[in-house]
Design an enzyme around this catalytic site. Structure first.
Site, PDB file in Angstrom:
ATOM      1  N   ASP A   1       1.044  -1.342   0.155  1.00 51.19           N
ATOM      2  CA  ASP A   1       0.173   0.107   0.040  1.00 51.19           C
ATOM      3  C   ASP A   1       0.881   1.181   0.066  1.00 51.19           C
ATOM      4  O   ASP A   1       1.824   1.315   0.668  1.00 51.19           O
ATOM      5  CB  ASP A   1      -0.879  -0.002   1.267  1.00 51.19           C
ATOM      6  CG  ASP A   1      -2.143   1.004   1.040  1.00 51.19           C
ATOM      7  OD1 ASP A   1      -2.855   0.772  -0.194  1.00 51.19           O
ATOM      8  OD2 ASP A   1      -2.193   1.861   1.767  1.00 51.19           O
TER       9      ASP A   1
ATOM     10  N   PHE B   1       2.703   5.735 -13.408  1.00 53.32           N
ATOM     11  CA  PHE B   1       1.223   5.713 -13.223  1.00 53.32           C
ATOM     12  C   PHE B   1       0.833   6.759 -11.878  1.00 53.32           C
ATOM     13  O   PHE B   1       1.687   7.324 -11.567  1.00 53.32           O
ATOM     14  CB  PHE B   1       0.787   4.338 -13.170  1.00 53.32           C
ATOM     15  CG  PHE B   1       1.201   3.845 -11.523  1.00 53.32           C
ATOM     16  CD1 PHE B   1       2.474   3.318 -11.626  1.00 53.32           C
ATOM     17  CD2 PHE B   1       0.282   3.757 -10.531  1.00 53.32           C
ATOM     18  CE1 PHE B   1       2.904   2.654 -10.137  1.00 53.32           C
ATOM     19  CE2 PHE B   1       0.768   3.089  -9.327  1.00 53.32           C
ATOM     20  CZ  PHE B   1       2.141   2.476  -9.270  1.00 53.32           C
ATOM     21  N   GLY B   2      -0.319   6.999 -11.604  1.00 51.35           N
ATOM     22  CA  GLY B   2      -0.778   7.589 -10.469  1.00 51.35           C
ATOM     23  C   GLY B   2      -0.260   9.036 -10.236  1.00 51.35           C
ATOM     24  O   GLY B   2      -0.311   9.763 -11.511  1.00 51.35           O
ATOM     25  N   TYR B   3       0.601   9.347  -9.194  1.00 52.85           N
ATOM     26  CA  TYR B   3       1.113  10.617  -9.259  1.00 52.85           C
ATOM     27  C   TYR B   3       2.538  10.863  -9.801  1.00 52.85           C
ATOM     28  O   TYR B   3       3.046  11.933  -9.558  1.00 52.85           O
ATOM     29  CB  TYR B   3       1.031  10.981  -7.633  1.00 52.85           C
ATOM     30  CG  TYR B   3      -0.297  10.997  -6.909  1.00 52.85           C
ATOM     31  CD1 TYR B   3      -1.101  12.241  -7.080  1.00 52.85           C
ATOM     32  CD2 TYR B   3      -0.787   9.788  -6.261  1.00 52.85           C
ATOM     33  CE1 TYR B   3      -2.290  12.140  -6.032  1.00 52.85           C
ATOM     34  CE2 TYR B   3      -2.176  10.110  -5.651  1.00 52.85           C
ATOM     35  CZ  TYR B   3      -2.768  11.007  -5.594  1.00 52.85           C
ATOM     36  OH  TYR B   3      -3.973  11.259  -4.879  1.00 52.85           O
TER      37      TYR B   3
ATOM     38  N   HIS C   1      10.247   4.541  -3.519  1.00 53.25           N
ATOM     39  CA  HIS C   1       9.708   4.128  -2.352  1.00 53.25           C
ATOM     40  C   HIS C   1       9.500   2.614  -2.545  1.00 53.25           C
ATOM     41  O   HIS C   1       9.763   1.629  -1.745  1.00 53.25           O
ATOM     42  CB  HIS C   1       8.253   4.636  -1.978  1.00 53.25           C
ATOM     43  CG  HIS C   1       7.392   4.738  -3.402  1.00 53.25           C
ATOM     44  ND1 HIS C   1       8.081   5.500  -4.514  1.00 53.25           N
ATOM     45  CD2 HIS C   1       6.413   4.208  -3.746  1.00 53.25           C
ATOM     46  CE1 HIS C   1       6.883   5.241  -5.508  1.00 53.25           C
ATOM     47  NE2 HIS C   1       5.695   4.831  -4.875  1.00 53.25           N
TER      48      HIS C   1
HETATM   49  P1  IMP Z   1      -2.541   1.939  -3.657  1.00 55.81           P
HETATM   50  O1  IMP Z   1      -1.240   1.474  -2.899  1.00 55.81           O
HETATM   51  O2  IMP Z   1      -2.902   1.074  -4.935  1.00 55.81           O
HETATM   52  O3  IMP Z   1      -3.610   2.242  -2.561  1.00 55.81           O
HETATM   53  O4  IMP Z   1      -2.076   3.463  -4.048  1.00 55.81           O
HETATM   54  C1  IMP Z   1      -2.647   4.590  -3.547  1.00 55.81           C
HETATM   55  C2  IMP Z   1      -2.274   5.789  -4.501  1.00 55.81           C
HETATM   56  O5  IMP Z   1      -1.217   6.205  -4.858  1.00 55.81           O
HETATM   57  C3  IMP Z   1      -3.202   5.338  -6.138  1.00 55.81           C
HETATM   58  O6  IMP Z   1      -3.682   6.629  -6.447  1.00 55.81           O
HETATM   59  C4  IMP Z   1      -1.909   5.091  -6.890  1.00 55.81           C
HETATM   60  O7  IMP Z   1      -2.066   5.454  -8.225  1.00 55.81           O
HETATM   61  C5  IMP Z   1      -0.865   5.991  -6.179  1.00 55.81           C
HETATM   62  N1  IMP Z   1       0.551   5.206  -6.419  1.00 55.81           N
HETATM   63  C6  IMP Z   1       0.845   4.170  -5.767  1.00 55.81           C
HETATM   64  N2  IMP Z   1       2.231   3.822  -6.135  1.00 55.81           N
HETATM   65  C7  IMP Z   1       2.644   4.722  -7.150  1.00 55.81           C
HETATM   66  C8  IMP Z   1       3.760   5.361  -7.592  1.00 55.81           C
HETATM   67  O8  IMP Z   1       4.725   4.414  -7.682  1.00 55.81           O
HETATM   68  N3  IMP Z   1       3.747   6.522  -8.306  1.00 55.81           N
HETATM   69  C9  IMP Z   1       2.656   7.318  -8.125  1.00 55.81           C
HETATM   70  N4  IMP Z   1       1.581   7.294  -7.601  1.00 55.81           N
HETATM   71  C10 IMP Z   1       1.419   5.802  -6.868  1.00 55.81           C
END
Ligand code: IMP
Length: 203
Positions: free
Chosen positions: A68, A148-150, A176
């Site tokens: 997570d 992806f994501g942020y 991370h």
């Molecule tokens: P989760 O771990 O899947 O719950 O991710 C939480 C949020 O952080 C989601 O919106 C993911 O897209 C974002 N996220 C998780 N890992 C990364 C990353 O490595 N880079 C950018 N965003 C991330």
């Protein structure tokens, strides 16, 4: 060594596979017929990682690990943190999340932030956790289309480009997730030795 990564996120899977390198075959819950959404309802990253791993263990009966991740922004008191996936909407809308983050930081000079990942591993009936983080800052505008994501708004310390602009090899060396996955790999290697796993002899 075969491992189940309790995720439906193909980006996370690809990153973990690249970080672990050869020697590991990563499976996902769908390889075992589990297509349900994996719940993440706790209020900490640790809690969510454990919940995801326990959910997959419960439904498949197999050892597995889950991660997570949260983006913690200094000027927002650590937000969006554990709510990173649902910052703007109920869904995992990456575009809406980054747009809201940039909006909330409009006119803010202190852009310091960090990504933090917690991995929970269930192995032989025990639970282990591993943590990783990368420090950096939030850019003024989104840039890049990798990751992806942020990633389009996060500039890691020591760099001038966002994770979404930098090559995947760079992100996977310093991220991370890289730090947490490497700790997991070291643990598994030692664990295998202690258990006398023949596939780890001499490594
Ligand atoms: P989760 O771990 O899947 O719950 O991710 C939480 C949020 O952080 C989601 O919106 C993911 O897209 C974002 N996220 C998780 N890992 C990364 C990353 O490595 N880079 C950018 N965003 C991330």
């Amino acid at each position: 060594m075969e491992l189940i990564f309790a995720t439906n996120n193909r980006h996370k899977l690809e990153e973990a596979a690249q970080i672990l390198g050869g020697g590991y075959i990563l499976k996902t819950p769908s390889d075992f017929g589990l297509s349900e959404e994996i719940p993440e309802e706790r209020d900490t990253l640790e809690g969510n990682a454990v919940q995801k791993a326990e959910f997959v263990k419960f439904h498949t009966g197999l050892d597995c690990f889950a991660d997570d991740t949260g983006l913690e922004v200094e000027a927002l008191g650590g937000e969006p943190g554990v709510r990173s996936a649902r910052y703007a909407t109920d869904g995992h809308d990456f575009g809406a999340n980054t747009a809201l983050l940039l909006k909330n930081l409009e006119g803010v000079a202190d852009r310091r932030a960090r990504f933090r990942t917690v991995i929970a591993l269930i192995l032989d009936g025990r639970l282990y956790t591993f943590e990783g983080e990368v420090r950096g800052k939030i850019s003024r505008t989104a840039a890049g289309n990798k990751g992806f994501g942020y990633d389009p708004v996060f500039i890691p310390e020591g760099y001038t480009e966002t994770f979404a602009q930098l090559p995947a090899e760079v992100k996977n060396a310093i991220s991370h997730r890289a730090e947490a996955v490497r700790k997991l790999a070291v643990f598994l290697k030692d664990y295998g030795k202690y258990q006398g796993d023949p596939s780890l002899k001499g490594k």
